[in-house]
Every structure is written in C-alpha cells, then in structure tokens.
Design an enzyme around this catalytic site. Sequence first.
Site, PDB file in Angstrom:
ATOM      1  N   ARG A  47      -6.782 -26.613   3.980  1.00 28.09           N
ATOM      2  CA  ARG A  47      -5.697 -26.755   4.950  1.00 28.09           C
ATOM      3  C   ARG A  47      -4.577 -27.571   4.299  1.00 28.09           C
ATOM      4  NH1 ARG A  47      -5.748 -31.404   5.062  1.00 28.09           N
ATOM      5  NH2 ARG A  47      -3.799 -31.431   6.211  1.00 28.09           N
ATOM      6  N   ARG A  90      -2.955 -17.861   8.918  1.00 27.20           N
ATOM      7  CA  ARG A  90      -2.293 -19.027   9.505  1.00 27.20           C
ATOM      8  C   ARG A  90      -0.796 -18.734   9.585  1.00 27.20           C
ATOM      9  NH1 ARG A  90      -4.778 -24.049   9.105  1.00 27.20           N
ATOM     10  NH2 ARG A  90      -3.254 -24.651  10.661  1.00 27.20           N
ATOM     11  N   GLN A 195      -7.780 -34.715  11.805  1.00 23.94           N
ATOM     12  CA  GLN A 195      -7.416 -34.601  10.398  1.00 23.94           C
ATOM     13  C   GLN A 195      -6.882 -35.906   9.830  1.00 23.94           C
ATOM     14  OE1 GLN A 195      -4.936 -31.265  11.157  1.00 23.94           O
ATOM     15  NE2 GLN A 195      -6.410 -29.785  10.378  1.00 23.94           N
ATOM     16  N   ASP A 236       5.120 -28.024   7.932  1.00 22.81           N
ATOM     17  CA  ASP A 236       4.594 -26.687   7.695  1.00 22.81           C
ATOM     18  C   ASP A 236       5.703 -25.644   7.628  1.00 22.81           C
ATOM     19  OD1 ASP A 236       1.359 -26.455   8.039  1.00 22.81           O
ATOM     20  OD2 ASP A 236       2.170 -28.202   9.056  1.00 22.81           O
ATOM     21  N   ASN A 246       5.346 -29.367  12.409  1.00 22.01           N
ATOM     22  CA  ASN A 246       4.257 -30.109  11.773  1.00 22.01           C
ATOM     23  C   ASN A 246       3.142 -30.261  12.790  1.00 22.01           C
ATOM     24  OD1 ASN A 246       3.301 -31.507   9.370  1.00 22.01           O
ATOM     25  ND2 ASN A 246       3.434 -33.383  10.554  1.00 22.01           N
ATOM     26  N   LYS A 247       2.061 -30.890  12.390  1.00 20.52           N
ATOM     27  CA  LYS A 247       0.895 -31.024  13.253  1.00 20.52           C
ATOM     28  C   LYS A 247       1.269 -31.616  14.608  1.00 20.52           C
ATOM     29  CE  LYS A 247      -2.402 -29.901  12.298  1.00 20.52           C
ATOM     30  NZ  LYS A 247      -2.955 -28.557  12.530  1.00 20.52           N
TER      31      LYS A 247
END
Length: 351
Positions: A47, A90, A195, A236, A246-247
Amino acid sequence: MSIPLSIKWNNQKLEILNQQKLPLEVEYLTLETLEDVYDAIITLKVRGAPAIGITAAYGLASAAQHYNTNSLDEFQQLLVKDALYLAGSRPTAVNLAWALERLKGSKPLTLTVQEAKGRLLEEAISIHKEDEASCRKIGEFALSLLGNHTKVMTICNAGTIATAKYGTALAPFHLGKEQGKKFQVFACETRPVFQGSRLTVWELQQSGVDVTLITDGMAAHTISAKGIEAIIVGADRIATNGDTANKIGTLNLALLAAAYQIPFYVAAPISTFDLTIESGKAIPIEERPAEEITHVAGKQVAPPNTRVYNPAFDVTPGRLITAIITEKGIIHPEYNKNIVTLLRTQKGEES
C-alpha cells in the site's frame, strides 16, 4: 536500526513486505502471477501510492515475459488487457495508472517481442530506482521547510514502506535521524485499518525516530497540549488546483492546522499530480468493506446489520495547504499556476 524496505526485486522475482502482518510479524511475500499482484494491492499487503505503482509495474512487466506470441500487435493487446486489470485494483491512487501507462508507452514499434519484454523490465526497475531518489529529494526539501520545527504530526503511512525508500511525509524524519536531527513525531492511529499505529509507528521505531501514538480523535488536544509546530502528510492524487486526496482524516488535520495557525504540508512525487482534473471534485473516492469499521482484529464491535459509510480517502482543498513538497522543489500557492509551471518545466527538461 535500519530503514525497512517494502519492495525487493531479486533474481527476476518480486518480493513485497506483507503489511497485513505488521507490526507483529515481518514477512516478505513472493508475487509470482498477475493475480498475486492484484490481490496484494487490493488487500493492502502492499500500500501507499508510490509502492502500489512500483509493484504494478513489476507485476505487468513480469506477466509480459510469459506472453506466448511473436506478434507485436498481439503482445500490445495482451499488455493493455493486463494493465487494465491491474488498474482496477485501487482507483484513487494515480501512481498506479501512471506506472502502468509508462510501461505501455515504453515499447517502440521497431522492437521485437523479446526486446519489448526486456524493455518493460528495464522500465519497471527504473521506476523503482527513480522513486527512491525522488523520496530522498522530497526529504531534503522537507527538512529545509521544517527548519527548527521538530514537533510534527502525521497521519496514515507515507513512509518508506509506502514507497521505494524513505517515503514522502516521513522522509524528513528518516533523513533527519541519519543526520542527527531529533524530531518528536506524533502519529495518528488512522482508523479504520490503523495504518498509522501498525505501520508508521513501527517503521519510525525501526529507524530510531522518537514517535508517539495518538488516536485520531486526540489530534486537536495534542496540537494544543504538546505544542505541535507543523503537520505533514502524503497524497494519493493532487488536482491542478492543489486539492489533495489522502487517507481519510487528513482533511480534519488540515482544518485543525488552519485553526491553530500552524503549517500544513503535503509531500508527494510529481507522479501524484493529475493535471487532467481541475479540482478534487473529480477525484474518485474508494469505499471499502463495512467490516473494516464494524470489526477490530476480527472481532465485531458494532451491532449486527449496522449501516456503514467507509470512504478510504478525503480531499483537502488546496487553500488549506501551506506548501506541496516534491522531488523537483517546493510548490507554494497559487497552485493553479505554480503546479502547472513546475510540471511543464519538468517535461521540458525531459524532452
């Protein structure tokens, strides 16, 4: 103590650090088939946008070695089919599509099939090496930007195990450790799959960096109570206007940074920019299984049949970002103008 690696290319074999097993077990998996690569990406065994792109590049190049044809046209058709398959694993991380497109474009029409197979492997190796060099440059630029700020917060994992080496948002901490600079890093746990706690804390500990774990909901209090001086995150996908995916939870930190008047930095390679979209509204947001929220370590923690909304990413508006740190330099607002200028300059240097 040493910096761990997420991807290894040994004797024509692709090995990845199985991030599902961290932090309690360090296991490297050999990915032998295209299906192995797809599964590793979609199940988060590998990831992080750059690492996903590198893995996909090796996966596609390796699969192409087994194409049983002497026709370049048929070879290209098989390559496009397999690239499309991997691209669906993804959708948010632009590095995945970028790496696959780069491989598809690496085969001049004058090559034989055998030469094309060799060229694809060379290109995958180049992507891998370039990412390590890029991350080091990002870390150096980030160190210059952070200056005397040593109390820094981050979220998710934009580190060495999300890239070839060093990482993006975590690169200044790894490099700083090598140079004797002492950071105090506060890492958000990053629900729903932890994460931050499982990966960021583990890898910074491997490098000997001072890191403290907090829950996502503690961020505001921690900024105030611990005197956080800056926030740095990865990305990302970045739109032309600086809007950054992003996350999930990144937007929360950007809003807090604005409220507390501390800098909010995004660190990412130029391959993360997507100039085909004008703003973050066009970024596809992946939604993941409900079990990631309703279960923790395999144990159900929510009532049966609970309705769940589980977006994996959020989008931070460019107006909340102090600067974007790339391997080619630091981009400041106005992003609509400055992002395009940097990327066009880079293309000019490559031509």
